[in-house]
Design a protein around this motif. Structure first.
Motif, PDB file in Angstrom:
ATOM      1  N   ILE A  48     -12.686  -0.680  10.720  1.00  0.00           N
ATOM      2  CA  ILE A  48     -11.461  -0.977  10.429  1.00  0.00           C
ATOM      3  C   ILE A  48     -11.113   0.226  10.967  1.00  0.00           C
ATOM      4  O   ILE A  48      -9.855   0.121  11.217  1.00  0.00           O
ATOM      5  N   GLY A  49     -11.193   1.408  10.393  1.00  0.00           N
ATOM      6  CA  GLY A  49     -10.502   2.493  10.782  1.00  0.00           C
ATOM      7  C   GLY A  49      -9.776   2.770  12.042  1.00  0.00           C
ATOM      8  O   GLY A  49      -8.855   3.199  12.282  1.00  0.00           O
ATOM      9  N   ILE A  50     -10.627   2.388  12.528  1.00  0.00           N
ATOM     10  CA  ILE A  50     -10.313   3.455  13.636  1.00  0.00           C
ATOM     11  C   ILE A  50      -9.333   2.613  14.972  1.00  0.00           C
ATOM     12  O   ILE A  50      -8.263   2.109  15.412  1.00  0.00           O
ATOM     13  N   ALA A  51      -9.287   0.652  14.434  1.00  0.00           N
ATOM     14  CA  ALA A  51      -8.401  -0.261  14.977  1.00  0.00           C
ATOM     15  C   ALA A  51      -7.126  -0.146  14.235  1.00  0.00           C
ATOM     16  O   ALA A  51      -6.552  -0.118  14.948  1.00  0.00           O
ATOM     17  N   THR A  52      -7.211   0.176  12.861  1.00  0.00           N
ATOM     18  CA  THR A  52      -6.406   0.237  12.139  1.00  0.00           C
ATOM     19  C   THR A  52      -5.618   2.351  12.637  1.00  0.00           C
ATOM     20  O   THR A  52      -4.314   2.272  12.202  1.00  0.00           O
ATOM     21  N   GLY A  53      -6.420   3.320  12.879  1.00  0.00           N
ATOM     22  CA  GLY A  53      -6.019   4.815  13.142  1.00  0.00           C
ATOM     23  C   GLY A  53      -6.035   4.998  11.698  1.00  0.00           C
ATOM     24  O   GLY A  53      -4.816   6.374  11.282  1.00  0.00           O
ATOM     25  N   LEU A  54      -6.758   4.762  10.824  1.00  0.00           N
ATOM     26  CA  LEU A  54      -6.412   5.193   9.839  1.00  0.00           C
ATOM     27  C   LEU A  54      -7.111   6.662   9.556  1.00  0.00           C
ATOM     28  O   LEU A  54      -7.845   7.069   8.701  1.00  0.00           O
ATOM     29  N   GLY A  55      -8.457   6.492   9.881  1.00  0.00           N
ATOM     30  CA  GLY A  55      -9.867   7.440  10.350  1.00  0.00           C
ATOM     31  C   GLY A  55     -11.236   7.155   9.315  1.00  0.00           C
ATOM     32  O   GLY A  55     -10.486   6.095   8.040  1.00  0.00           O
ATOM     33  N   GLN A  56     -12.120   7.252   9.121  1.00  0.00           N
ATOM     34  CA  GLN A  56     -13.247   6.486   8.213  1.00  0.00           C
ATOM     35  C   GLN A  56     -13.069   7.533   7.058  1.00  0.00           C
ATOM     36  O   GLN A  56     -13.007   6.789   6.228  1.00  0.00           O
ATOM     37  N   GLY A  57     -12.500   8.068   6.576  1.00  0.00           N
ATOM     38  CA  GLY A  57     -11.840   8.920   5.372  1.00  0.00           C
ATOM     39  C   GLY A  57     -11.260   8.051   4.185  1.00  0.00           C
ATOM     40  O   GLY A  57     -11.317   7.842   2.873  1.00  0.00           O
ATOM     41  N   ARG A  58     -10.311   8.338   4.965  1.00  0.00           N
ATOM     42  CA  ARG A  58      -8.660   7.272   4.139  1.00  0.00           C
ATOM     43  C   ARG A  58      -8.897   5.752   4.081  1.00  0.00           C
ATOM     44  O   ARG A  58      -8.977   5.636   3.429  1.00  0.00           O
ATOM     45  N   THR A  59      -9.659   5.278   5.556  1.00  0.00           N
ATOM     46  CA  THR A  59     -10.461   3.605   5.065  1.00  0.00           C
ATOM     47  C   THR A  59     -11.337   3.826   3.646  1.00  0.00           C
ATOM     48  O   THR A  59     -11.923   2.541   2.862  1.00  0.00           O
ATOM     49  N   ASN A  60     -12.321   4.528   3.725  1.00  0.00           N
ATOM     50  CA  ASN A  60     -13.429   4.411   2.952  1.00  0.00           C
ATOM     51  C   ASN A  60     -12.826   4.142   1.114  1.00  0.00           C
ATOM     52  O   ASN A  60     -12.955   4.223   0.318  1.00  0.00           O
ATOM     53  N   GLU A  61     -11.726   5.008   1.340  1.00  0.00           N
ATOM     54  CA  GLU A  61     -10.717   5.624  -0.075  1.00  0.00           C
ATOM     55  C   GLU A  61      -9.683   4.174  -0.248  1.00  0.00           C
ATOM     56  O   GLU A  61      -9.908   3.404  -1.930  1.00  0.00           O
ATOM     57  N   ILE A  62      -9.406   3.798   1.042  1.00  0.00           N
ATOM     58  CA  ILE A  62      -8.981   2.258   0.307  1.00  0.00           C
ATOM     59  C   ILE A  62      -9.751   1.134  -0.606  1.00  0.00           C
ATOM     60  O   ILE A  62      -9.981   0.303  -1.144  1.00  0.00           O
ATOM     61  N   PHE A  63     -11.260   1.670   1.199  1.00  0.00           N
ATOM     62  CA  PHE A  63     -12.463   0.148   0.611  1.00  0.00           C
ATOM     63  C   PHE A  63     -12.618   0.477  -0.697  1.00  0.00           C
ATOM     64  O   PHE A  63     -13.050  -0.327  -1.694  1.00  0.00           O
ATOM     65  N   ASN A  64     -12.325   1.641  -1.635  1.00  0.00           N
ATOM     66  CA  ASN A  64     -13.065   1.679  -3.455  1.00  0.00           C
ATOM     67  C   ASN A  64     -11.974   1.910  -4.075  1.00  0.00           C
ATOM     68  O   ASN A  64     -12.138   2.466  -5.002  1.00  0.00           O
ATOM     69  N   GLY A  65     -10.731   1.511  -3.958  1.00  0.00           N
ATOM     70  CA  GLY A  65      -9.483   1.875  -4.447  1.00  0.00           C
ATOM     71  C   GLY A  65      -8.894   2.827  -5.004  1.00  0.00           C
ATOM     72  O   GLY A  65      -8.194   2.820  -6.195  1.00  0.00           O
ATOM     73  N   LYS A  66      -9.263   3.611  -4.538  1.00  0.00           N
ATOM     74  CA  LYS A  66      -9.075   5.554  -4.607  1.00  0.00           C
ATOM     75  C   LYS A  66      -7.597   5.398  -3.960  1.00  0.00           C
ATOM     76  O   LYS A  66      -7.277   6.158  -3.943  1.00  0.00           O
ATOM     77  N   ARG A  67      -6.856   4.768  -2.724  1.00  0.00           N
ATOM     78  CA  ARG A  67      -5.558   4.955  -2.085  1.00  0.00           C
ATOM     79  C   ARG A  67      -5.270   3.812  -1.777  1.00  0.00           C
ATOM     80  O   ARG A  67      -5.716   2.919  -1.773  1.00  0.00           O
ATOM     81  N   LYS A  68      -3.552   3.920  -2.689  1.00  0.00           N
ATOM     82  CA  LYS A  68      -3.097   2.822  -2.193  1.00  0.00           C
ATOM     83  C   LYS A  68      -2.020   2.517  -1.169  1.00  0.00           C
ATOM     84  O   LYS A  68      -1.172   4.705  -0.557  1.00  0.00           O
ATOM     85  N   ILE A  69      -1.757   1.844  -0.868  1.00  0.00           N
ATOM     86  CA  ILE A  69      -1.090   2.343   0.741  1.00  0.00           C
ATOM     87  C   ILE A  69       0.086   1.092   0.036  1.00  0.00           C
ATOM     88  O   ILE A  69       1.025   0.521  -0.192  1.00  0.00           O
ATOM     89  N   ALA A  70       1.864   1.721   0.882  1.00  0.00           N
ATOM     90  CA  ALA A  70       3.337   1.738   0.629  1.00  0.00           C
ATOM     91  C   ALA A  70       3.947   2.067   1.010  1.00  0.00           C
ATOM     92  O   ALA A  70       4.677   1.484   1.405  1.00  0.00           O
ATOM     93  N   SER A  71       3.874   2.724   2.677  1.00  0.00           N
ATOM     94  CA  SER A  71       4.454   2.775   3.500  1.00  0.00           C
ATOM     95  C   SER A  71       4.533   1.825   4.472  1.00  0.00           C
ATOM     96  O   SER A  71       3.269   1.078   4.923  1.00  0.00           O
ATOM     97  N   ILE A  72       5.995   1.475   4.884  1.00  0.00           N
ATOM     98  CA  ILE A  72       5.962   0.214   5.545  1.00  0.00           C
ATOM     99  C   ILE A  72       5.239   0.380   7.343  1.00  0.00           C
ATOM    100  O   ILE A  72       4.528  -0.035   7.396  1.00  0.00           O
ATOM    101  N   GLU A  73       5.286   1.727   7.917  1.00  0.00           N
ATOM    102  CA  GLU A  73       5.271   2.851   9.438  1.00  0.00           C
ATOM    103  C   GLU A  73       3.522   2.611   8.620  1.00  0.00           C
ATOM    104  O   GLU A  73       2.800   1.601   9.668  1.00  0.00           O
TER     105      GLU A  73
END
Length: 283
Positions: A48-73
């Motif tokens: 998922i991290g590679i497909a979306t270009g978010l990277g492993q660390g950011r993807t992991n934070e999203i999975f664990n509910g530690k990062r919210k995404i609000a940016s349209i970009e």
């Protein structure tokens, strides 16, 4: 053999129709979206991290509910990376994918309609809830007695209740002395005297709020035949129509959002601003 990491993802189409997925997309809950993609699409966090270009660390934070995404970009990047169909992009408030045919939901998302209400009565609770939170309010109406002109009007209480900073409100009403007012009175079967008296009553009640500590109020008059009624609460617009048989509160109400490429939101925002610059200021 393991799936190569650098090829486009191919998720099952029925994933996007699941109630849990639709709810997650509508709430922009990317933690839930990613977990459902993992559960029903078989993608790992790395994939998922590679497909979306978010990277492993950011993807992991999203999975664990530690990062919210609000940016349209970023939401666009996720939608593109996961090859979301237009119906899923619509729920996120995104434009359809370039080069794909639009279904009816995608067309609504592109022009900015995110919900339709049968009348003001069915939209009233949502509008009031949004007004309690709004910092800027714009109203284009005819008399506005049901919106702000009376004590029990829809927006009077939310806009005059104590808050940290005064809410800025701009109200544009139909000029009671204009030929358009006489025309509108005839359209709806009222005498010009009673119709214009309603506008003058609303103006008088709005003048009572000039020095209100929680409301920075500005009022102006327009003199063209009314067609649209606009309630803008920060970036939300509730749009209804005046015609020869119904008034604004009786019309269907369309909720417009400011998501990218939403043409109606841009157009009606521009219309209000243009009318405000040409209207005659009262307050």
């Amino acid at each position: 053999m393991d799936t190569p990491l650098f090829v486009p993802v191919d998720l099952p189409d029925d994933l996007w129709g699941r109630d849990t997925m639709r709810q997650a997309l509508a709430a922009r809950d990317m933690t839930a979206v990613f977990r459902l993609v993992q559960q029903y699409g078989g993608l790992t966090q790395s994939r998922i991290g590679i497909a979306t270009g978010l990277g492993q660390g950011r993807t992991n934070e999203i999975f664990n509910g530690k990062r919210k995404i609000a940016s349209i970009e970023v939401l666009e990047r996720i939608a593109d990376g996961l090859a979301m169909p237009d119906r899923a992009r619509h729920l996120l408030g995104l434009a359809p994918a370039i080069g794909e045919p639009e279904d009816s939901e995608a067309q609504a998302a592109r022009i900015g309609i995110t919900r339709v209400f049968a009348s003001q009565a069915s939209a009233a609770k949502e509008i009031r809830d949004a007004a309690w939170q709004a910092a800027k309010v714009d109203l284009l109406a005819v008399r506005a007695l049901g919106l702000i002109g009376l004590n029990d009007s829809l927006l009077r209480e939310p806009l005059t209740t104590e808050r940290p900073q005064p809410v800025r409100a701009r109200v544009i009403l139909l000029d009671p002395d204009s030929s358009a007012a006489a025309h509108r009175a005839k359209e709806i079967g009222e005498s010009a005297e009673s119709f214009t008296a309603g506008i003058r009553l609303s103006v008088a009640r709005l003048r009572e709020l000039i020095d209100h500590p929680y409301l920075d109020l500005h009022v102006a008059l327009y003199s063209t035949l009314p067609t649209w009624r606009i309630i803008r609460l920060d970036n939300l617009i509730y749009l209804s129509m005046f015609n020869s048989t119904t008034e604004g509160h009786q019309s269907s109400i369309y909720r417009l959002t400011a998501a990218q490429y939403n043409m109606l939101h841009v157009g009606f925002t521009r219309q209000f601003e243009d009318l405000w610059t040409t209207a005659d200021r009262l307050i």
